[in-house]
Write a protein that holds these residues in place. Structure first.
Motif, PDB file in Angstrom:
ATOM      1  N   TYR A 112       1.201  -1.246  -0.239  1.00 60.51           N
ATOM      2  CA  TYR A 112      -0.006  -0.250   0.182  1.00 60.51           C
ATOM      3  C   TYR A 112       0.935   1.402   0.555  1.00 60.51           C
ATOM      4  CZ  TYR A 112      -3.472  -2.840   1.494  1.00 60.51           C
ATOM      5  OH  TYR A 112      -4.481  -4.091   1.549  1.00 60.51           O
ATOM      6  N   GLY A 113       2.041   0.831  -0.239  1.00 58.20           N
ATOM      7  CA  GLY A 113       2.811   2.379   0.037  1.00 58.20           C
ATOM      8  C   GLY A 113       3.997   2.723   1.700  1.00 58.20           C
ATOM      9  N   GLN A 114       3.448   1.354   1.960  1.00 58.22           N
ATOM     10  CA  GLN A 114       5.105   1.937   3.510  1.00 58.22           C
ATOM     11  C   GLN A 114       5.742   0.246   2.955  1.00 58.22           C
ATOM     12  OE1 GLN A 114       3.967   2.121   6.777  1.00 58.22           O
ATOM     13  NE2 GLN A 114       1.651   1.145   6.838  1.00 58.22           N
ATOM     14  N   CYS A 115       6.821   0.537   3.879  1.00 58.60           N
ATOM     15  CA  CYS A 115       7.797  -0.614   4.148  1.00 58.60           C
ATOM     16  C   CYS A 115       7.571  -1.456   5.234  1.00 58.60           C
ATOM     17  CB  CYS A 115       9.584  -0.078   4.129  1.00 58.60           C
ATOM     18  SG  CYS A 115       9.939   0.337   3.101  1.00 58.60           S
ATOM     19  N   VAL A 116       7.767  -3.472   5.050  1.00 61.64           N
ATOM     20  CA  VAL A 116       7.803  -3.707   6.084  1.00 61.64           C
ATOM     21  C   VAL A 116       9.616  -3.876   6.567  1.00 61.64           C
ATOM     22  CG1 VAL A 116       8.018  -6.650   6.403  1.00 61.64           C
ATOM     23  CG2 VAL A 116       6.783  -5.383   4.921  1.00 61.64           C
ATOM     24  N   ASP A 117      10.008  -3.526   8.153  1.00 58.97           N
ATOM     25  CA  ASP A 117      10.724  -3.324   8.662  1.00 58.97           C
ATOM     26  C   ASP A 117      11.774  -4.721   8.043  1.00 58.97           C
ATOM     27  OD1 ASP A 117      12.841  -3.050  10.689  1.00 58.97           O
ATOM     28  OD2 ASP A 117      11.845  -3.259  12.479  1.00 58.97           O
ATOM     29  N   ARG A 121      10.845   5.258   1.726  1.00 53.58           N
ATOM     30  CA  ARG A 121      11.884   4.631   2.430  1.00 53.58           C
ATOM     31  C   ARG A 121      11.608   4.189   4.236  1.00 53.58           C
ATOM     32  NH1 ARG A 121      16.161   7.548   1.097  1.00 53.58           N
ATOM     33  NH2 ARG A 121      16.081   8.120  -1.004  1.00 53.58           N
ATOM     34  N   HIS A 122      12.159   3.449   4.638  1.00 51.97           N
ATOM     35  CA  HIS A 122      12.014   2.885   5.677  1.00 51.97           C
ATOM     36  C   HIS A 122      13.652   3.659   6.073  1.00 51.97           C
ATOM     37  CE1 HIS A 122      11.067   0.540   9.579  1.00 51.97           C
ATOM     38  NE2 HIS A 122      12.335   0.198   9.499  1.00 51.97           N
ATOM     39  N   HIS A 123      13.452   4.239   7.636  1.00 54.41           N
ATOM     40  CA  HIS A 123      14.154   5.043   8.201  1.00 54.41           C
ATOM     41  C   HIS A 123      15.343   5.733   7.754  1.00 54.41           C
ATOM     42  CE1 HIS A 123      13.191   3.847  12.725  1.00 54.41           C
ATOM     43  NE2 HIS A 123      12.527   2.329  12.231  1.00 54.41           N
ATOM     44  N   GLY A 183     -15.000   0.402  14.666  1.00 54.81           N
ATOM     45  CA  GLY A 183     -15.179   1.229  13.780  1.00 54.81           C
ATOM     46  C   GLY A 183     -14.615   1.848  12.690  1.00 54.81           C
ATOM     47  N   LEU A 184     -14.546   2.574  12.055  1.00 58.30           N
ATOM     48  CA  LEU A 184     -13.354   2.907  10.993  1.00 58.30           C
ATOM     49  C   LEU A 184     -12.519   3.009  11.718  1.00 58.30           C
ATOM     50  CD1 LEU A 184     -13.454   4.590   7.870  1.00 58.30           C
ATOM     51  CD2 LEU A 184     -14.173   6.485   8.647  1.00 58.30           C
ATOM     52  N   GLU A 185     -11.284   2.689  10.830  1.00 61.76           N
ATOM     53  CA  GLU A 185      -9.636   2.394  11.506  1.00 61.76           C
ATOM     54  C   GLU A 185      -9.390   3.260  10.226  1.00 61.76           C
ATOM     55  OE1 GLU A 185      -8.010  -1.301  12.808  1.00 61.76           O
ATOM     56  OE2 GLU A 185      -9.625  -1.348  14.128  1.00 61.76           O
ATOM     57  N   LEU A 186      -8.335   4.373  10.456  1.00 57.97           N
ATOM     58  CA  LEU A 186      -7.254   4.794   9.043  1.00 57.97           C
ATOM     59  C   LEU A 186      -6.533   3.868   9.534  1.00 57.97           C
ATOM     60  CD1 LEU A 186      -8.538   8.608  10.357  1.00 57.97           C
ATOM     61  CD2 LEU A 186      -9.627   7.080   8.438  1.00 57.97           C
ATOM     62  N   PRO A 187      -5.785   4.421   7.584  1.00 54.56           N
ATOM     63  CA  PRO A 187      -4.207   3.895   7.730  1.00 54.56           C
ATOM     64  C   PRO A 187      -2.970   4.430   9.177  1.00 54.56           C
ATOM     65  CG  PRO A 187      -4.740   4.832   4.910  1.00 54.56           C
ATOM     66  CD  PRO A 187      -6.133   5.172   5.925  1.00 54.56           C
ATOM     67  N   ALA A 188      -2.665   3.504   9.398  1.00 61.46           N
ATOM     68  CA  ALA A 188      -1.737   3.344  10.574  1.00 61.46           C
ATOM     69  C   ALA A 188      -0.327   3.698   9.822  1.00 61.46           C
ATOM     70  CB  ALA A 188      -1.400   2.283  11.265  1.00 61.46           C
ATOM     71  N   VAL A 189       0.725   4.516   9.471  1.00 60.20           N
ATOM     72  CA  VAL A 189       1.935   4.887   8.979  1.00 60.20           C
ATOM     73  C   VAL A 189       2.817   4.343  10.358  1.00 60.20           C
ATOM     74  CG1 VAL A 189       3.713   6.068   8.656  1.00 60.20           C
ATOM     75  CG2 VAL A 189       1.307   6.927   7.835  1.00 60.20           C
ATOM     76  N   SER A 190       3.675   2.642   9.931  1.00 64.90           N
ATOM     77  CA  SER A 190       4.530   2.639  10.631  1.00 64.90           C
ATOM     78  C   SER A 190       5.709   3.272  11.429  1.00 64.90           C
ATOM     79  CB  SER A 190       4.866   0.773  10.338  1.00 64.90           C
ATOM     80  OG  SER A 190       3.724   0.231  10.613  1.00 64.90           O
ATOM     81  N   PRO A 191       6.003   2.936  12.612  1.00 60.54           N
ATOM     82  CA  PRO A 191       7.628   4.194  12.541  1.00 60.54           C
ATOM     83  C   PRO A 191       8.350   3.853  11.821  1.00 60.54           C
ATOM     84  CG  PRO A 191       6.782   2.862  14.512  1.00 60.54           C
ATOM     85  CD  PRO A 191       5.814   2.457  12.885  1.00 60.54           C
ATOM     86  N   GLY A 192       9.152   4.914  11.137  1.00 66.15           N
ATOM     87  CA  GLY A 192      10.521   4.855  10.637  1.00 66.15           C
ATOM     88  C   GLY A 192      10.679   4.528   9.075  1.00 66.15           C
ATOM     89  N   ASN A 193       8.733   4.686   8.710  1.00 61.90           N
ATOM     90  CA  ASN A 193       8.623   4.992   6.992  1.00 61.90           C
ATOM     91  C   ASN A 193       7.834   6.203   6.684  1.00 61.90           C
ATOM     92  OD1 ASN A 193       8.609   2.476   6.633  1.00 61.90           O
ATOM     93  ND2 ASN A 193       6.479   1.864   7.220  1.00 61.90           N
ATOM     94  N   ASN A 194       8.507   6.635   5.556  1.00 66.08           N
ATOM     95  CA  ASN A 194       7.607   7.504   4.386  1.00 66.08           C
ATOM     96  C   ASN A 194       6.573   6.923   3.812  1.00 66.08           C
ATOM     97  OD1 ASN A 194       7.324  10.326   3.891  1.00 66.08           O
ATOM     98  ND2 ASN A 194       8.885   8.980   2.182  1.00 66.08           N
ATOM     99  N   HIS A 195       5.182   7.014   3.766  1.00 68.58           N
ATOM    100  CA  HIS A 195       4.175   6.132   3.450  1.00 68.58           C
ATOM    101  C   HIS A 195       4.262   7.168   1.989  1.00 68.58           C
ATOM    102  CE1 HIS A 195       0.874   3.934   2.606  1.00 68.58           C
ATOM    103  NE2 HIS A 195       0.514   4.084   3.718  1.00 68.58           N
ATOM    104  N   VAL A 196       3.815   6.272   1.102  1.00 68.00           N
ATOM    105  CA  VAL A 196       3.883   6.972  -0.641  1.00 68.00           C
ATOM    106  C   VAL A 196       2.214   7.082  -0.756  1.00 68.00           C
ATOM    107  CG1 VAL A 196       5.801   6.945  -0.963  1.00 68.00           C
ATOM    108  CG2 VAL A 196       4.777   5.111  -1.905  1.00 68.00           C
ATOM    109  N   TYR A 197       1.449   6.064  -0.511  1.00 71.52           N
ATOM    110  CA  TYR A 197       0.267   6.176  -0.916  1.00 71.52           C
ATOM    111  C   TYR A 197      -0.128   5.542  -1.886  1.00 71.52           C
ATOM    112  CZ  TYR A 197      -0.288   8.043   4.320  1.00 71.52           C
ATOM    113  OH  TYR A 197      -0.146   7.838   5.807  1.00 71.52           O
ATOM    114  N   TYR A 198       0.567   4.751  -1.643  1.00 68.63           N
ATOM    115  CA  TYR A 198      -0.299   3.964  -4.203  1.00 68.63           C
ATOM    116  C   TYR A 198      -1.975   3.690  -3.414  1.00 68.63           C
ATOM    117  CZ  TYR A 198      -1.255   0.049  -6.849  1.00 68.63           C
ATOM    118  OH  TYR A 198      -1.914  -0.423  -7.636  1.00 68.63           O
ATOM    119  N   LEU A 199      -2.113   3.377  -2.522  1.00 69.23           N
ATOM    120  CA  LEU A 199      -3.731   3.044  -2.018  1.00 69.23           C
ATOM    121  C   LEU A 199      -4.227   3.686  -0.562  1.00 69.23           C
ATOM    122  CD1 LEU A 199      -4.505  -1.211  -3.027  1.00 69.23           C
ATOM    123  CD2 LEU A 199      -5.043   1.105  -4.060  1.00 69.23           C
TER     124      LEU A 199
END
Length: 373
Positions: A134-139, A165-167, A273-289
């Motif tokens: 979805y646009g962010q990295c596995v550690d 990017r991750h860190h 209920g509604l859950e928004l995307p969570a950005v994991s620590p160290g990640n720069n999320h590029v939001y493919y989705l």
């Protein structure tokens, strides 16, 4: 007019002159296969990531398959990955002749649960394919430790993480090889199919160049093992060269769209209920989705369709439960987080040229539907 999750036409209108010039450049070059545009894109995509080698290919699925084969993964080997991914990830592992082995994903960010990987390792395990979803990295730190301990390979599936990017480290530079897709919807998308593999290994680079060209190096002579016809087209390569220069702008635009969604929907988010995307620590999320989660997803989607808003589900059918992979022997309930997500997640429109008015329409309609549940 129906609102969809992706539309390339606004971007094409903005970039039309450059795209058509790219086509004209190739047609006037006198070389239509593996010419200057492919070579140029390979050099520039590798440089963007700060890695030595890039081999351009015909699609992202073959990028995973050839990356594995270039590293010696094949029949009799097991490859650990996830089922919360697009089926091509697993199709590609099967295409290399290896056996996919699944671990579950984390409930917060939907990425590979790396704590489950050690238990999945057997004497036949040869590689791990983490999916940067979805646009962010596995550690990859725990996976790299496991790989070093057990002599395993890591092939990153970066089909959804161009520029992530991750860190501070770019996706695609943290394993033995990384596979990218340039399918039109991607963060860096072509005007047709395309793919590539990044690697720091000169040997893997040589293997990849043979594998994408029938197994041949010079002339029509297969030197070691039969390969594939998996070359990136010159036209797509030249278009990708032009678009690569704008990749950081595309990412910034996607992040702006994501921020507007978050600001508009944050007050409706609630556990259960509604859950928004969570950005994991160290990640720069590029939001493919931009992926939301709600236990009443089907009701939400039906009511939005009534307002001509068509949303996607990525992914409705976990790969391990698809009939085409029944031979792997995974029963319902074997990956509980993945299976639960499959019934709850859905994606909002996300692309750099998403008109503000269309985004407002989606936000307003979604707020109204959520308020009626």
């Amino acid at each position: 007019m129906t609102t969809h999750v992706w539309d390339y036409l606004p971007e094409f209108e903005r970039e039309r002159a450059d795209i058509l010039d790219a086509v004209d450049t190739v047609f006037r070059s006198g070389q239509l296969i593996l010419g200057a545009s492919v070579r140029g894109f390979e050099q520039e995509f590798a440089a963007y990531h700060g890695i030595k080698h890039c081999v351009a290919l015909d699609n992202g699925t073959n990028a995973v398959t050839l990356a594995l084969q270039s590293l010696g993964v094949g029949p009799g080997d097991e490859v650990i990955t996830v089922a919360n991914t697009a089926a091509p990830t697993v199709v590609a592992i099967d295409g290399a002749g290896a056996t996919p082995v699944f671990v579950d994903v984390r409930p917060a960010d939907y990425l590979m649960d790396t704590t489950q990987v050690a238990e999945a390792i057997t004497p036949r395990t040869k590689a791990i394919v983490p999916v940067h979803l979805y646009g962010q990295c596995v550690d990859l730190a725990p996976l790299r430790a496991l790989a070093a301990e057990h002599g395993l390979l890591i092939v990153e599936d970066c089909a959804q993480s161009h520029g992530a990017r991750h860190h501070g480290e770019p996706a695609g530079t943290l394993g033995d090889a990384a596979a990218f897709s340039f399918y039109p919807t991607k963060v860096l998308g072509a005007y047709g199919d395309g793919g590539a593999v990044l690697t720091g290994s000169a040997e893997a680079d040589r293997n990849l160049r043979r594998l994408r060209y029938y197994g041949m190096e010079h002339g029509y002579y297969v030197t070691e093992v039969p390969g594939h016809n998996s070359r990136l087209d010159e036209v797509q390569a030249e278009i990708l060269r032009r678009k690569l220069r704008r990749l950081d702008d595309y990412i910034a635009a996607r992040q702006r769209v994501a921020r507007r969604y978050e600001e508009a929907l944050a007050d409706l988010a609630a556990p259960g209920g509604l859950e928004l995307p969570a950005v994991s620590p160290g990640n720069n999320h590029v939001y493919y989705l931009y992926v939301l989660r709600h236990p009443q997803r089907e009701t939400i989607l039906e009511r939005l369709r009534e307002q001509d808003i068509a949303l996607n589900v990525s992914y409705r059918w976990p790969v391990h439960l698809m009939s085409g992979f029944a031979h792997l022997g995974y029963a319902k309930g074997s990956l509980p987080v993945t299976e639960r997500l499959a019934g709850q997640i859905f994606s909002l429109p996300m692309y750099p040229c998403l008109p503000t008015g269309l985004q407002d329409k989606v936000i307003g309609a979604l707020r109204t539907v959520l308020g009626s549940l």
